[in-house]
Structures are given as C-alpha cells and as structure tokens.
Scaffold this active site. Structure first.
Site, short mmCIF file in Angstrom:
data_model
loop_
_atom_site.label_atom_id
_atom_site.label_comp_id
_atom_site.label_asym_id
_atom_site.label_seq_id
_atom_site.Cartn_x
_atom_site.Cartn_y
_atom_site.Cartn_z
N CYS A 291 0.82 -1.22 0.00
CA CYS A 291 0.00 0.00 0.00
C CYS A 291 0.85 1.27 0.00
CB CYS A 291 -0.94 0.02 1.20
SG CYS A 291 -2.02 -1.41 1.24
N HIS B 92 -4.03 7.06 2.84
CA HIS B 92 -4.33 5.76 2.22
C HIS B 92 -5.73 5.34 2.64
CE1 HIS B 92 -4.20 1.69 0.96
NE2 HIS B 92 -3.99 1.18 2.16
N ASN C 107 -10.17 -0.77 -0.21
CA ASN C 107 -8.72 -0.60 -0.14
C ASN C 107 -8.09 -1.09 -1.45
OD1 ASN C 107 -5.98 -0.73 0.34
ND2 ASN C 107 -6.16 -1.76 2.32
C1 LIG Z 1 -10.31 -5.90 9.61
C2 LIG Z 1 -11.04 -4.95 10.54
C3 LIG Z 1 -12.06 -4.15 9.76
C4 LIG Z 1 -11.75 -5.74 11.60
O1 LIG Z 1 -12.39 -4.86 12.50
P1 LIG Z 1 -12.26 -5.11 14.06
O2 LIG Z 1 -13.09 -4.09 14.71
O3 LIG Z 1 -10.80 -5.12 14.38
O4 LIG Z 1 -12.92 -6.51 14.21
P2 LIG Z 1 -12.28 -7.85 14.81
O5 LIG Z 1 -11.21 -8.37 13.90
O6 LIG Z 1 -11.91 -7.58 16.22
O7 LIG Z 1 -13.51 -8.79 14.72
C5 LIG Z 1 -14.68 -8.56 15.49
C6 LIG Z 1 -15.67 -9.66 15.19
O8 LIG Z 1 -16.18 -9.48 13.86
C7 LIG Z 1 -16.06 -10.69 13.14
N1 LIG Z 1 -15.86 -10.38 11.72
C8 LIG Z 1 -14.71 -10.27 11.03
N2 LIG Z 1 -14.96 -9.96 9.77
C9 LIG Z 1 -16.30 -9.89 9.64
C10 LIG Z 1 -17.17 -9.62 8.58
N3 LIG Z 1 -16.71 -9.34 7.34
N4 LIG Z 1 -18.49 -9.61 8.80
C11 LIG Z 1 -18.99 -9.88 10.01
N5 LIG Z 1 -18.21 -10.15 11.08
C12 LIG Z 1 -16.88 -10.16 10.88
C13 LIG Z 1 -14.87 -11.39 13.75
O9 LIG Z 1 -14.91 -12.78 13.50
C14 LIG Z 1 -15.06 -11.05 15.21
O10 LIG Z 1 -16.02 -11.92 15.76
P3 LIG Z 1 -15.88 -12.45 17.28
O11 LIG Z 1 -15.89 -11.22 18.12
O12 LIG Z 1 -17.06 -13.32 17.42
O13 LIG Z 1 -14.56 -13.17 17.30
C15 LIG Z 1 -10.05 -3.98 11.22
O14 LIG Z 1 -9.26 -4.67 12.16
C16 LIG Z 1 -9.16 -3.30 10.25
O15 LIG Z 1 -9.61 -2.54 9.41
N6 LIG Z 1 -7.86 -3.52 10.35
C17 LIG Z 1 -6.92 -2.92 9.43
C18 LIG Z 1 -7.02 -3.63 8.13
C19 LIG Z 1 -6.32 -2.90 7.05
O16 LIG Z 1 -6.52 -1.74 6.88
N7 LIG Z 1 -5.49 -3.61 6.32
C20 LIG Z 1 -4.79 -3.08 5.22
C21 LIG Z 1 -3.76 -2.12 5.70
S1 LIG Z 1 -2.98 -1.46 4.32
#
Ligand SMILES: CC(C)(COP(=O)(O)OP(=O)(O)OC[C@H]1O[C@@H](n2cnc3c(N)ncnc32)[C@H](O)[C@@H]1OP(=O)(O)O)[C@@H](O)C(=O)NCCC(=O)NCCS
Length: 329
Positions: free
Chosen positions: A116, A256, A286
């Site tokens: 990225c 980004h 993204n």
């Molecule tokens: C991926 C992201 C959106 C997840 O959000 P979060 O608030 O951290 O959520 P978590 O990973 O803690 O998951 C919370 C719950 O949602 C669930 N979940 C994950 N993806 C899901 C989806 N697409 N739909 C529904 N539920 C989902 C998980 O399984 C988890 O369930 P649990 O509590 O029963 O275990 C977030 O962590 C994020 O954006 N991270 C950065 C990712 C990124 O930008 N990557 C590229 C960088 S260049």
C-alpha cells in the site's frame, strides 16, 4: 538551505473496473452484513476486475489519461515506475507491458513492491532519479488487481479490498510548487501480520499450496490497525517538518484509503477537520498502491485541489511499510 530539486505533478489519471461488488453482494457470499462492513470499515462497495483482465489493461488506461491531462506525449516519457503487488505475471515487470501498450518507447520501466506504500515509495524514487539521473518526464503508477489474490471465503479480508489504478506524470517544477518532502519507512519484523505466503520461492506454486490457499491474503486486522494509525501519524509529522510547514497549513490530506476508522483516527491526532481529509474508501475499498493516486486524481478533477493547494499524503501497508509526502500544487 533547502537544496531539493523541484519536481511537480503535471497531470493525473485513474482507471477502475466497471463491475461493482456491493456489501449486499458480499452478504450472499460470506457470513457478513452491510451494517458490519460499513460500521467497521466505512466501505459500501468496491470495483472488481473481470477474471483474466490484467493490471496492465487498467494501468495503460490510467496512464493515457494522465498523459493527456499533462499534455505530454508517450514518447516524451523517459521513466515508468509502477508500484504493485499484483502485476500481470511474475516477470517481466508490468511497467514494461504498460510501456508497450502506451507506446512510451524511450522509457526505462520497472515495478516496485511496497504494497500500500508503493505510490509514495515511487514518488521518492522518482524525485531522486530526476535529481541525480536527470529524467525529465516520469510516469508514476500505483495499481492493483487485489481481487486476484483475495480468499472469497474469508470474511475477515474479502470485504476490504478493491481493484483500480491511479497514475501521475511528473516533471521538473518551477517556483514554489512541487514535491516539498517525501519520507519512507519499513519494518520487516512485522511481515507476518499482513502477507501472502504462496507462489514465491518460499512456497512455490503447487496443487497442495493452492489448496491451502497460500496464494491469498492473510492479515491480523487489529494489529495492522494499531500500527497503521501510529506509523501514519509519525510519517506525516516527519513529512510536515521536512517541508517546513505545520498541519494547519494543509489544504487537504489524502490518507491511504484502507479503513474509515483508521483515517478518522489519524485525522483526530492532528485535529484536522473532516472537510480537510479526502475520503473515497466508501466507493473503492482498499486498492493498496492505487488508493492515493486515485484519490489525488479525483481531488484535482473535482476542484478539491487547486493551483497553490498544499496537500499531505500518508500511507501504511504490508512489510510493514509506511510513507508520507507534502506537495504544493
Ligand atoms: C479488519 C477490521 C475491519 C476488523 O475490524 P475489528 O473491529 O478489528 O474486528 P475484529 O477483527 O476484532 O472482529 C470482530 C468480530 O467481527 C467478526 N468479523 C470479522 N470480519 C467480519 C465480517 N466481514 N463480517 C462480520 N463479522 C466479521 C470477527 O470474527 C469477530 O467476531 P468475534 O468477536 O465473534 O470473534 C479492522 O481490524 C481493520 O480494518 N484492520 C486494518 C485492516 C487494514 O486496513 N489492512 C490493510 C492495511 S494497508
């Protein structure tokens, strides 16, 4: 005294696939919901390439648009840098394919891999190559077909990514405008938090490795989130210092576009009002190396960036890599 050579953006372009995948479409594919995706990421839809349509197709379109915008002919381009992790094939560089497609016959062309951060890594590289090697017209492209390496059964990752390309034409600047600062960083100790383990020399392509989905994206979302906010804030502070400006001087920040919550957290650290932060993650998801140049092109063509605007750009991605720049238009 600032001895930086002056390099400026002469033109911009973008190209995204026509096909749109909405959150409602994803609800039919994995156990997710529009509400969850919107609340956790700010994404409503993403553009997805038809299978088999390669990065070079969209990169050439974005490049032609940027050249037309700059009023520069393809034969005048002497360097093409393409930031991507989803090139047409392992080799040759997709930048060479683009060179051929657009007829930039006099250019040297190569790809860079900084996930990225590819576009801002490329910006610093372009500036250095212009200053030291004397390149005069540089085509810098950031583009991805991330849909080609998404595991469409993994709800943790498949809702996040989209396809697209952004391109800029760079040339020697005049007066007070131009690239005022660039800063790039990486820390490979965190490489296993966001990566794709397969299809390289570590795990060469095999039926077994493909069955294990090693060619797709793996991510520890929460950890990536945490590092992204801190590193982006650090890089932006550094780029502002190097440019000799303060955050209040910025007319626009282009972060980004990974997640609206990351963007808002960075904005909050700098006490930037939302109208000074460019957001299109809702429409594109993204797009990795493409996210900043796509946003830059939109911002220029919708009047959010005008002559004289001071613009900050900041990014974070796999590696980890992170980077920032300050540009006067
Ligand atoms: C991926 C992201 C959106 C997840 O959000 P979060 O608030 O951290 O959520 P978590 O990973 O803690 O998951 C919370 C719950 O949602 C669930 N979940 C994950 N993806 C899901 C989806 N697409 N739909 C529904 N539920 C989902 C998980 O399984 C988890 O369930 P649990 O509590 O029963 O275990 C977030 O962590 C994020 O954006 N991270 C950065 C990712 C990124 O930008 N990557 C590229 C960088 S260049």
């Amino acid at each position: 005294m600032n001895k930086r050579p002056c390099m400026e953006v002469l033109g911009t372009g973008r190209a995204v696939p026509e096909k749109i995948l909405t959150n409602q479409d994803l609800e039919k594919m994995v156990d997710t919901s529009d509400e969850w995706i919107l609340a956790r990421t700010g994404i409503r839809q993403r553009h997805i390439a038809e299978p088999g349509v390669p990065l070079s197709f969209f990169a050439a379109r974005a490049a032609r648009e940027a050249l037309a915008d700059a009023g520069v002919a393809a034969e005048e381009i002497d360097l093409i840098i393409l930031g991507t992790v989803t090139g047409d094939s392992k080799f040759p560089a997709t930048a060479c394919v683009v060179q051929d497609l657009i007829g930039a016959s006099k250019a040297a062309a190569f790809d860079i891999s900084a996930a990225c951060s590819g576009f801002l890594y490329g910006l610093q590289l372009a500036e250095s190559m212009m200053a030291i090697q004397g390149y005069r017209r540089i085509l810098l492209i950031g583009g991805e077909i991330l849909s080609s390496m998404v595991n469409w059964q993994d709800r943790d990752t498949c809702v996040l990514f989209g396809d697209g390309v952004g391109a800029v034409v760079l040339g020697p600047g005049q007066g007070a405008c131009g690239i005022l600062s660039t800063t790039i960083h990486s820390d490979g100790a965190f490489r296993d938090l966001l990566y794709s383990p397969g299809c390289g020399s570590l795990n060469p392509p095999s039926h077994e490795n493909v069955d294990k989905m090693l060619h797709t994206i793996r991510m520890e979302g929460r950890e990536v989130f945490r590092h992204a906010v801190t590193s982006m804030a650090d890089a932006l502070n550094q780029a502002l210092d190097m440019a000799g400006v303060v955050v209040e001087d910025l007319d626009l920040l282009i972060p980004h576009q990974a997640n609206l919550r990351i963007i808002e957290a960075v904005g909050k650290r700098f006490r930037l009002s939302p109208d000074k932060i460019y957001v299109n993650v809702d429409r594109f998801g993204n797009t990795s190396a493409a996210s900043i140049p796509i946003a830059l092109d939109e911002a220029r063509k919708t009047g959010r960036i005008a002559s004289g605007s001071l613009v900050g750009m900041v990014t974070f991605g796999a590696g980890f890599t992170w980077a920032a720049a300050v540009v006067r238009f």
